[in-house]
Structure formats: structure tokens, C-alpha cells
Design a protein around this motif. Sequence first.
Motif, PDB file in Angstrom:
ATOM      1  N   ASN A   1       0.892  -1.143   0.000  1.00  0.00           N
ATOM      2  CA  ASN A   1       0.000   0.000   0.000  1.00  0.00           C
ATOM      3  C   ASN A   1       0.937   1.201   0.000  1.00  0.00           C
ATOM      4  OD1 ASN A   1      -1.721   2.045   0.478  1.00  0.00           O
ATOM      5  ND2 ASN A   1      -2.758   1.080   2.222  1.00  0.00           N
ATOM      6  N   PRO A   2       1.242   1.729  -1.205  1.00  0.00           N
ATOM      7  CA  PRO A   2       2.307   2.743  -1.269  1.00  0.00           C
ATOM      8  C   PRO A   2       2.048   3.905  -0.323  1.00  0.00           C
ATOM      9  CG  PRO A   2       1.571   2.110  -3.469  1.00  0.00           C
ATOM     10  CD  PRO A   2       0.604   1.514  -2.508  1.00  0.00           C
ATOM     11  N   GLY A   3       0.768   4.149  -0.036  1.00  0.00           N
ATOM     12  CA  GLY A   3       0.407   5.248   0.866  1.00  0.00           C
ATOM     13  C   GLY A   3       1.031   5.110   2.232  1.00  0.00           C
ATOM     14  N   ASN A   4       1.299   3.905   2.677  1.00  0.00           N
ATOM     15  CA  ASN A   4       1.923   3.787   4.000  1.00  0.00           C
ATOM     16  C   ASN A   4       3.367   3.290   3.941  1.00  0.00           C
ATOM     17  OD1 ASN A   4       1.867   0.935   3.985  1.00  0.00           O
ATOM     18  ND2 ASN A   4      -0.097   0.846   5.038  1.00  0.00           N
ATOM     19  N   ILE A   5       3.917   3.185   2.725  1.00  0.00           N
ATOM     20  CA  ILE A   5       5.338   2.823   2.603  1.00  0.00           C
ATOM     21  C   ILE A   5       6.204   4.065   2.847  1.00  0.00           C
ATOM     22  CG2 ILE A   5       7.151   2.124   0.941  1.00  0.00           C
ATOM     23  CD1 ILE A   5       5.541  -0.269   1.932  1.00  0.00           C
ATOM     24  N   GLY A   6       5.627   5.239   2.516  1.00  0.00           N
ATOM     25  CA  GLY A   6       6.351   6.482   2.805  1.00  0.00           C
ATOM     26  C   GLY A   6       7.020   7.037   1.569  1.00  0.00           C
ATOM     27  N   ALA A   7       8.292   7.438   1.718  1.00  0.00           N
ATOM     28  CA  ALA A   7       8.993   8.168   0.656  1.00  0.00           C
ATOM     29  C   ALA A   7       9.019   7.378  -0.652  1.00  0.00           C
ATOM     30  CB  ALA A   7      10.422   8.458   1.106  1.00  0.00           C
ATOM     31  N   VAL A   8       9.006   8.133  -1.751  1.00  0.00           N
ATOM     32  CA  VAL A   8       8.998   7.516  -3.075  1.00  0.00           C
ATOM     33  C   VAL A   8      10.250   6.664  -3.304  1.00  0.00           C
ATOM     34  CG1 VAL A   8       9.090   8.054  -5.548  1.00  0.00           C
ATOM     35  CG2 VAL A   8       7.412   9.187  -4.102  1.00  0.00           C
ATOM     36  N   TRP A   9      11.400   7.075  -2.731  1.00  0.00           N
ATOM     37  CA  TRP A   9      12.619   6.280  -2.941  1.00  0.00           C
ATOM     38  C   TRP A   9      12.479   4.868  -2.373  1.00  0.00           C
ATOM     39  CZ3 TRP A   9      15.326   4.142   1.070  1.00  0.00           C
ATOM     40  CH2 TRP A   9      15.181   4.714   2.346  1.00  0.00           C
ATOM     41  N   LYS A  10      11.648   4.723  -1.352  1.00  0.00           N
ATOM     42  CA  LYS A  10      11.435   3.389  -0.772  1.00  0.00           C
ATOM     43  C   LYS A  10      10.632   2.512  -1.740  1.00  0.00           C
ATOM     44  CE  LYS A  10      11.553   5.030   3.988  1.00  0.00           C
ATOM     45  NZ  LYS A  10      10.766   5.308   5.190  1.00  0.00           N
ATOM     46  N   VAL A  11       9.659   3.137  -2.387  1.00  0.00           N
ATOM     47  CA  VAL A  11       8.876   2.400  -3.385  1.00  0.00           C
ATOM     48  C   VAL A  11       9.789   1.998  -4.540  1.00  0.00           C
ATOM     49  CG1 VAL A  11       6.894   2.526  -4.969  1.00  0.00           C
ATOM     50  CG2 VAL A  11       6.758   3.599  -2.704  1.00  0.00           C
ATOM     51  N   ARG A  12      10.735   2.897  -4.878  1.00  0.00           N
ATOM     52  CA  ARG A  12      11.681   2.581  -5.965  1.00  0.00           C
ATOM     53  C   ARG A  12      12.552   1.367  -5.593  1.00  0.00           C
ATOM     54  NH1 ARG A  12      13.696   5.527 -10.137  1.00  0.00           N
ATOM     55  NH2 ARG A  12      12.895   7.491  -9.328  1.00  0.00           N
ATOM     56  N   GLU A  13      12.979   1.319  -4.337  1.00  0.00           N
ATOM     57  CA  GLU A  13      13.774   0.160  -3.888  1.00  0.00           C
ATOM     58  C   GLU A  13      12.994  -1.141  -4.106  1.00  0.00           C
ATOM     59  OE1 GLU A  13      16.896  -0.100  -2.125  1.00  0.00           O
ATOM     60  OE2 GLU A  13      17.217   1.946  -2.856  1.00  0.00           O
ATOM     61  N   ILE A  14      11.693  -1.074  -3.777  1.00  0.00           N
ATOM     62  CA  ILE A  14      10.846  -2.275  -3.937  1.00  0.00           C
ATOM     63  C   ILE A  14      10.728  -2.627  -5.421  1.00  0.00           C
ATOM     64  CG2 ILE A  14       8.535  -3.237  -3.574  1.00  0.00           C
ATOM     65  CD1 ILE A  14       8.253  -1.302  -1.158  1.00  0.00           C
ATOM     66  N   ALA A  15      10.486  -1.596  -6.244  1.00  0.00           N
ATOM     67  CA  ALA A  15      10.338  -1.836  -7.690  1.00  0.00           C
ATOM     68  C   ALA A  15      11.622  -2.444  -8.264  1.00  0.00           C
ATOM     69  CB  ALA A  15       9.994  -0.525  -8.401  1.00  0.00           C
ATOM     70  N   ASP A  16      12.768  -1.928  -7.834  1.00  0.00           N
ATOM     71  CA  ASP A  16      14.041  -2.451  -8.349  1.00  0.00           C
ATOM     72  C   ASP A  16      14.232  -3.916  -7.940  1.00  0.00           C
ATOM     73  OD1 ASP A  16      14.570  -0.075  -9.543  1.00  0.00           O
ATOM     74  OD2 ASP A  16      15.946   0.669  -7.989  1.00  0.00           O
ATOM     75  N   ALA A  17      13.881  -4.213  -6.690  1.00  0.00           N
ATOM     76  CA  ALA A  17      14.038  -5.602  -6.212  1.00  0.00           C
ATOM     77  C   ALA A  17      13.085  -6.531  -6.966  1.00  0.00           C
ATOM     78  CB  ALA A  17      13.767  -5.666  -4.708  1.00  0.00           C
ATOM     79  N   ALA A  18      11.875  -6.063  -7.233  1.00  0.00           N
ATOM     80  CA  ALA A  18      10.896  -6.896  -7.964  1.00  0.00           C
ATOM     81  C   ALA A  18      11.378  -7.125  -9.394  1.00  0.00           C
ATOM     82  CB  ALA A  18       9.531  -6.222  -7.955  1.00  0.00           C
ATOM     83  N   ARG A  19      11.838  -6.050 -10.013  1.00  0.00           N
ATOM     84  CA  ARG A  19      12.305  -6.148 -11.414  1.00  0.00           C
ATOM     85  C   ARG A  19      13.471  -7.150 -11.525  1.00  0.00           C
ATOM     86  NH1 ARG A  19      11.902  -1.103 -13.676  1.00  0.00           N
ATOM     87  NH2 ARG A  19      13.115  -0.390 -11.909  1.00  0.00           N
ATOM     88  N   ALA A  20      14.369  -7.063 -10.556  1.00  0.00           N
ATOM     89  CA  ALA A  20      15.558  -7.933 -10.603  1.00  0.00           C
ATOM     90  C   ALA A  20      15.173  -9.413 -10.552  1.00  0.00           C
ATOM     91  CB  ALA A  20      16.485  -7.585  -9.440  1.00  0.00           C
ATOM     92  N   ARG A  21      14.000  -9.713  -9.980  1.00  0.00           N
ATOM     93  CA  ARG A  21      13.606 -11.125  -9.832  1.00  0.00           C
ATOM     94  C   ARG A  21      12.407 -11.514 -10.695  1.00  0.00           C
ATOM     95  NH1 ARG A  21      15.840  -8.830  -5.971  1.00  0.00           N
ATOM     96  NH2 ARG A  21      17.562  -9.904  -4.952  1.00  0.00           N
ATOM     97  N   GLY A  22      11.976 -10.634 -11.565  1.00  0.00           N
ATOM     98  CA  GLY A  22      10.822 -10.956 -12.418  1.00  0.00           C
ATOM     99  C   GLY A  22       9.535 -11.069 -11.619  1.00  0.00           C
ATOM    100  N   ALA A  23       9.486 -10.409 -10.479  1.00  0.00           N
ATOM    101  CA  ALA A  23       8.276 -10.469  -9.644  1.00  0.00           C
ATOM    102  C   ALA A  23       7.375  -9.274  -9.971  1.00  0.00           C
ATOM    103  CB  ALA A  23       8.672 -10.445  -8.173  1.00  0.00           C
ATOM    104  N   SER A  24       6.122  -9.377  -9.554  1.00  0.00           N
ATOM    105  CA  SER A  24       5.182  -8.283  -9.818  1.00  0.00           C
ATOM    106  C   SER A  24       4.811  -7.594  -8.505  1.00  0.00           C
ATOM    107  CB  SER A  24       3.946  -8.805 -10.543  1.00  0.00           C
ATOM    108  OG  SER A  24       3.407  -9.916  -9.857  1.00  0.00           O
ATOM    109  N   ILE A  25       4.139  -6.471  -8.660  1.00  0.00           N
ATOM    110  CA  ILE A  25       3.716  -5.684  -7.484  1.00  0.00           C
ATOM    111  C   ILE A  25       2.227  -5.444  -7.583  1.00  0.00           C
ATOM    112  CG2 ILE A  25       3.857  -3.430  -6.332  1.00  0.00           C
ATOM    113  CD1 ILE A  25       6.747  -3.223  -7.192  1.00  0.00           C
ATOM    114  N   ARG A  26       1.534  -5.659  -6.485  1.00  0.00           N
ATOM    115  CA  ARG A  26       0.142  -5.191  -6.435  1.00  0.00           C
ATOM    116  C   ARG A  26       0.098  -3.893  -5.670  1.00  0.00           C
ATOM    117  NH1 ARG A  26      -4.604  -6.124  -2.948  1.00  0.00           N
ATOM    118  NH2 ARG A  26      -3.934  -8.197  -2.279  1.00  0.00           N
ATOM    119  N   ILE A  27      -0.428  -2.862  -6.334  1.00  0.00           N
ATOM    120  CA  ILE A  27      -0.716  -1.606  -5.644  1.00  0.00           C
ATOM    121  C   ILE A  27      -2.047  -1.834  -4.924  1.00  0.00           C
ATOM    122  CG2 ILE A  27      -1.296   0.827  -5.931  1.00  0.00           C
ATOM    123  CD1 ILE A  27       0.362   0.803  -8.523  1.00  0.00           C
ATOM    124  N   GLY A  28      -1.974  -1.951  -3.625  1.00  0.00           N
ATOM    125  CA  GLY A  28      -3.177  -2.277  -2.855  1.00  0.00           C
ATOM    126  C   GLY A  28      -3.651  -1.086  -2.054  1.00  0.00           C
TER     127      GLY A  28
END
Length: 368
Positions: A108-135
Motif C-alpha cells: 500500500n504505497p500510501g503507507n510505505i512512505g517516501a517515493v525512494w522506498k517504493v523505488r527500492e521495492i520496484a528495483d528488487a521486484a524487477r531484478a527477480r521478475g516479480a510483480s507488485i500489487r498496488i493495494g
Amino acid sequence: MRQGCPVIRRPTRPVRVGPVTVGGGAPVCVQSMTNTPTADGPSTLEQVKVLASAGCEIVRVAVQDEDALEGFRFLRRNVRIPLIADIHFDYRMAVLSLEAGADAVRINPGNIGAVWKVREIADAARARGASIRIGVNAGSLQRSVLRAHGRPSPEALAESAFRWIEILEGMGFTDLKVSAKSSDPMETVQVYRMISEGTDYPLHLGVTEAGTLVSGTVQTTAALSLLLTDGIGDTIRFSLSGDPVPEVHAGFELLRCLGLRTGVRVISCPTCARTEIDVARWAREVEEKVRTLSVPLRVAVMGCPVNGPGEAKEADVGVAGAKGFAVLFVKGKTRRKVTPEGALDALMEEIEELVRKKGKERLNEGTT
Ligand code: SF4
């Protein structure tokens, strides 16, 4: 009986959750979520196995701290079913869950906080071919959106979802699913209609905090029926208080009702003063046995021989109670008498025979 699918699904892009494709015309899939402490790996593993054998196709698991992460690692080593790590607040848990083999993370990006933290998650997901649900969730909308709308209205939820889609797309991340659940069924319908108008990412449907077994099932069914018959929705969850297994049963039952999945439909009479057998128990037992079959069949469990077969003449096969015996019937016509003790086994034999026959028909259809 009715065959085929009357629903025209809205086109969405396909997104992978491990081996399962969500969207892109794939069958609407059924999810659930564990409620054992994730830190207790063996208990969670047991629950995941029960969910998987009930037909659950994707399991979500809360990973809230280091202990839960350890439990998640244990789980990942021991099951193949697609796992989604459910993350609130702490972006590191998302990154570490992905490193541990999560097929997707729900944030739930609204409670993850700063945008750079969301970027860290996106980078980790991309590196492993995983997906993200924006919940996006009514209970935890970001403050700016809440201030602008005054309350977590459907417009506010949709705006929040679109904002985060844009932010993740800006990071070059597009393996996304979106959910925006309200605890109000009609607001849930509104928000998903809005989101579906504005994006072709696959949508995960649900009513959040829907309630207990009966109330939550009815509320979720009310909302999801409207959406699914509109062709909206690629994956679903019934969020019910208590044991998660009925969530899976309810999910499949709904998809079967709407013609989005095939399977065995068990019908049973409401019982009355003529009832000769324990209809509810027999029907439950039949349901348990046929739940994972995908052949389209109707099976009836009826309380009496007088009206039972006639009332259930749409059924492919059924059983009706009588005084001291039971009657097996096929397409409304009596086939044979059986003892009450042997009735369910005899019914299952008839079902298995029909399943074999239909399976062969399908095979032949496929080869001609
Ligand atoms: S099938 Fe027989 S027992 Fe069941 S509701 Fe109808 S009449 Fe009553």
C-alpha cells in the motif's frame, strides 16, 4: 445445463505471479491469505497446504517483521504455490521478501512512505521478475488524498491508485496489479469501475473487512457479481473473518455461478416436513468430494423421493432420501434404490462415471 461464458471480459495486460498469469484473458483466479502467525513457519505451511488443496491459486502472507520474514523463507522453501508477501509500512520487508523468493509483493504505497522506498521495492521486484500489487485501501489512504476528498470516497481511492500507477510507471515498472478496496460493497463497485476505465492493468477485486462468513460472503458477492458481469476483475478474494478456507470455496462458487469457471454445482433442497435424510450433511459431504473437479455437472441432494427427482430434473445426477432407503436418479428419472449407508458412495460412483464420460467427450472435442 448452461455452458460457456456469457461474460465479456475487459481486456487487461497479463502479469505474472510466479507460474500464474493474472489478466490478459487468463481465467479469473482465486486468492486467499493466511492468518496464522507467519513467524510460525510450520503452522503457516500447514495452512497454505490446506488452502492449496481447497483450490486456492495464489496465497498472500503478511510479512511484518524479521520473525515473519524468517517464517516466509521457511514457507518459500517448502511450497510451490505462488506466494505474495503482504507489506505495510516497512519497505525493507518487501525487498527482503522478494529476495526470499516472493512471486509478488502487495504494497500500500500510501503507507510505505517516501517515493525512494517504493523505488527500492520496484528495483528488487524487477531484478527477480516479480510483480507488485498496488493495494490501495480505504483505511490507509495517503494524507494528501484524504485531505482533498474529505473521506476515503471511491474518487479518493481511484485517485490514489492512479497516482501510484503513474509513480511506478515513472520508475519504468509495469508488472502491476491494482486493487482499491472499500468496506462498502457499492463503493467498491464504483471505485473499480473508475479504475477499469482508466487503466488496463489487471485488477484484484475484493471488499475489505467484509465481515463474518454469511455477511461477508453476501457483501462480497454483491459487489463482485456486478463487477465480474461487467467484465471487470482478473483475480478475487473474499476477505472473511476467521478460517480462510471458506474464502476459497466462496470464490470458486461465485466464479462458477457467473460462468467464469466450470465445475460441479451441488444443489440441495431446502428441506421440509417430508425430509427423510440429513440433507445438509449429505450435501456438505458431496460438496467436499467434488469441489476440485472442473467438469461441468449438476448434482442434487434431495430430501424425499416424492418431489426430489422431479424438483431436481435439471440435475445430471442426484440422490433423494426415502423411508429406509435412498433413490439415485439421473436427469429426473429414478435409476436405482440404495441403502442410506451406501448412498453417498453410490452417488460418487455415478459422478465419477459421468466425469469420465465428459472427460472423454472433451478429449474427443479437442482432437476433432
Ligand atoms: S425435495 Fe422433498 S423434502 Fe426436499 S423440500 Fe422438496 S418436498 Fe421437501
